[in-house]
Motif scaffolding. Structure first.
Motif, PDB file in Angstrom:
ATOM      1  N   GLY A 152      23.968  23.633  27.999  1.00  0.00           N
ATOM      2  CA  GLY A 152      23.184  24.872  27.979  1.00  0.00           C
ATOM      3  C   GLY A 152      23.295  25.537  29.336  1.00  0.00           C
ATOM      4  O   GLY A 152      24.386  25.880  29.775  1.00  0.00           O
ATOM      5  N   HIS A 153      22.157  25.661  30.018  1.00  0.00           N
ATOM      6  CA  HIS A 153      22.141  26.251  31.355  1.00  0.00           C
ATOM      7  C   HIS A 153      21.490  25.300  32.345  1.00  0.00           C
ATOM      8  O   HIS A 153      20.691  24.437  31.982  1.00  0.00           O
ATOM      9  CB  HIS A 153      21.373  27.577  31.357  1.00  0.00           C
ATOM     10  N   ASP A 154      21.861  25.474  33.602  1.00  0.00           N
ATOM     11  CA  ASP A 154      21.250  24.716  34.697  1.00  0.00           C
ATOM     12  C   ASP A 154      21.533  25.480  35.976  1.00  0.00           C
ATOM     13  O   ASP A 154      22.327  26.434  35.988  1.00  0.00           O
ATOM     14  CB  ASP A 154      21.831  23.302  34.778  1.00  0.00           C
ATOM     15  N   ASN A 169      17.314  22.418  35.049  1.00  0.00           N
ATOM     16  CA  ASN A 169      17.266  21.702  33.768  1.00  0.00           C
ATOM     17  C   ASN A 169      17.863  20.303  33.785  1.00  0.00           C
ATOM     18  O   ASN A 169      17.866  19.633  32.749  1.00  0.00           O
ATOM     19  CB  ASN A 169      17.992  22.520  32.688  1.00  0.00           C
ATOM     20  N   SER A 170      18.353  19.822  34.923  1.00  0.00           N
ATOM     21  CA  SER A 170      18.997  18.508  34.963  1.00  0.00           C
ATOM     22  C   SER A 170      18.091  17.392  34.458  1.00  0.00           C
ATOM     23  O   SER A 170      18.543  16.455  33.798  1.00  0.00           O
ATOM     24  CB  SER A 170      19.467  18.189  36.388  1.00  0.00           C
ATOM     25  N   LYS A 171      16.794  17.493  34.742  1.00  0.00           N
ATOM     26  CA  LYS A 171      15.876  16.427  34.314  1.00  0.00           C
ATOM     27  C   LYS A 171      15.832  16.309  32.799  1.00  0.00           C
ATOM     28  O   LYS A 171      15.650  15.211  32.254  1.00  0.00           O
ATOM     29  CB  LYS A 171      14.480  16.682  34.870  1.00  0.00           C
ATOM     30  N   TYR A 172      16.015  17.418  32.098  1.00  0.00           N
ATOM     31  CA  TYR A 172      15.989  17.370  30.635  1.00  0.00           C
ATOM     32  C   TYR A 172      17.242  16.695  30.095  1.00  0.00           C
ATOM     33  O   TYR A 172      17.178  15.941  29.114  1.00  0.00           O
ATOM     34  CB  TYR A 172      15.855  18.774  30.057  1.00  0.00           C
ATOM     35  N   SER A 189      24.765  21.067  37.503  1.00  0.00           N
ATOM     36  CA  SER A 189      23.858  19.969  37.160  1.00  0.00           C
ATOM     37  C   SER A 189      24.005  18.780  38.107  1.00  0.00           C
ATOM     38  O   SER A 189      25.033  18.605  38.768  1.00  0.00           O
ATOM     39  CB  SER A 189      24.104  19.510  35.727  1.00  0.00           C
ATOM     40  N   CYS A 190      22.964  17.936  38.130  1.00  0.00           N
ATOM     41  CA  CYS A 190      22.931  16.766  39.005  1.00  0.00           C
ATOM     42  C   CYS A 190      23.785  15.646  38.404  1.00  0.00           C
ATOM     43  O   CYS A 190      23.295  14.750  37.707  1.00  0.00           O
ATOM     44  CB  CYS A 190      21.490  16.300  39.204  1.00  0.00           C
ATOM     45  N   TYR A 191      25.059  15.711  38.683  1.00  0.00           N
ATOM     46  CA  TYR A 191      26.088  14.851  38.106  1.00  0.00           C
ATOM     47  C   TYR A 191      25.755  13.361  38.194  1.00  0.00           C
ATOM     48  O   TYR A 191      25.815  12.627  37.197  1.00  0.00           O
ATOM     49  CB  TYR A 191      27.399  15.165  38.828  1.00  0.00           C
ATOM     50  N   SER A 246      20.256  15.302  45.571  1.00  0.00           N
ATOM     51  CA  SER A 246      20.153  14.107  44.740  1.00  0.00           C
ATOM     52  C   SER A 246      18.843  14.045  43.961  1.00  0.00           C
ATOM     53  O   SER A 246      18.654  13.163  43.126  1.00  0.00           O
ATOM     54  CB  SER A 246      20.290  12.843  45.599  1.00  0.00           C
ATOM     55  N   SER A 247      17.939  14.977  44.212  1.00  0.00           N
ATOM     56  CA  SER A 247      16.647  14.991  43.531  1.00  0.00           C
ATOM     57  C   SER A 247      16.694  15.871  42.286  1.00  0.00           C
ATOM     58  O   SER A 247      17.156  17.017  42.341  1.00  0.00           O
ATOM     59  CB  SER A 247      15.557  15.509  44.474  1.00  0.00           C
ATOM     60  N   LEU A 248      16.192  15.357  41.177  1.00  0.00           N
ATOM     61  CA  LEU A 248      16.151  16.150  39.943  1.00  0.00           C
ATOM     62  C   LEU A 248      15.231  17.355  40.073  1.00  0.00           C
ATOM     63  O   LEU A 248      15.387  18.341  39.343  1.00  0.00           O
ATOM     64  CB  LEU A 248      15.696  15.273  38.776  1.00  0.00           C
TER      65      LEU A 248
END
Length: 291
Positions: free
Chosen positions: A165-167, A184-187, A214-216, A177-179
């Motif tokens: 989706g989007h982030d 939207n990375s936490k989702y 996104s937080c890879y 390194s923090s969500l």
């Protein structure tokens, strides 16, 4: 300028083509919410930074992306039989029966593509169809994906799941390194964890998760086979499709090297990464004359 108009940003050298999806107003005046036509990007822009362009306009980057997409599709179609299904003729050691290409059939892996953006999903589904892939699409907002993904998997019974989706990286952030630094990375992380509680095997259920910037690392750590974005760059809307195609059409006897998976993606190693993963293509023999 109105909702639906195609525009470019002057301050960014007109590098990406956008469509206006909303118009708001604040103390600074009108603000336009714009969405990339090819890149999974949503941004805000003041009116004086936007320049309307014709709907068929392609920026320099768009032209590059379109050429890469067309090249990837042609390459996949041209090499699929030789590269994914093995040699056209084989000799069975046990029965000494020659298996000709005409008598061999196969079943690629099934895909469930869950996307927070209906337009991008529609684009992906068209390319899945063009590549003769078995894909089911569902539009689900990123924040709702963790709660709904397992029930959708139980219904569709896919071999491969895409969560996208989007982030975006939030403004004035130093801790990548923090969500909490991402929209939207936490989702995506929560959704991947839910899937891994349902099916822990990386071979039985292949997962791609993430979007632009996104937080890879966190998404991979939560259990995804593939994720975005190693360098926190924008990814092309078709990147998940090309990842899925490689896995879906690689024989189950083979482990796909991550370098081979990324070969046909548009943004490459800066945008997509992951782990070695077993293919999902199953050969059959002989083909029924009534099929």
């Amino acid at each position: 300028m109105q909702i639906g108009d195609t525009v470019v940003r002057k301050s960014y050298g007109k590098d990406i083509t956008f469509r206006i999806i909303d118009i708001t107003e604040n103390e600074k005046g009108k603000q336009y919410v714009i969405k990339g036509l090819n890149l999974r990007l949503i941004a805000d822009s003041p009116e004086d930074d936007l320049e309307p362009v014709r709907e068929s306009y392609n920026s320099e980057k768009d032209e590059i992306f379109n050429k890469r997409v067309n090249k990837a599709i042609k390459k996949i179609i041209a090499t699929r039989d030789d590269g994914y299904r093995g040699e056209a003729v084989r000799m069975s050691k046990s029965s000494k029966i020659t298996q000709s290409k005409e008598l061999t059939f196969g079943r690629p892996g099934r895909i469930l593509h869950v996307d927070g953006d209906a337009e991008y999903l529609d684009t992906c589904l068209k390319v899945y169809k063009q590549l003769n892939m078995d894909a089911v699409g569902r539009v689900v907002l990123e924040k709702d994906q963790p709660a709904q993904i397992v029930s959708m998997v139980k219904e569709v019974k896919p071999d491969i799941v895409v969560l996208t989706g989007h982030d975006a990286i939030l403004k004035k952030i130093e801790d990548y390194s923090s969500l909490d630094s991402y929209k939207n990375s936490k989702y995506y992380v929560e959704a991947v964890k839910a899937l891994r509680e349902y099916e822990s095997s990386y071979d039985e259920l292949v997962i791609f998760a993430g979007a632009c910037q996104s937080c890879y690392e966190k998404i991979l750590d939560s259990g995804a086979n593939f994720a975005s974005s190693p360098n926190r760059v924008l990814i092309h809307c078709l990147d998940p499709v090309f990842v899925c195609e490689k896995i879906a059409y690689t024989n189950i006897e083979k482990i796909v090297q991550i370098q081979d998976v990324l070969e046909n993606t548009i943004t490459g190693i800066k945008g997509i990464g992951g782990l070695q993963t077993r293919g999902k293509y199953r050969e059959g023999y002989p083909k029924s004359p009534y099929a």
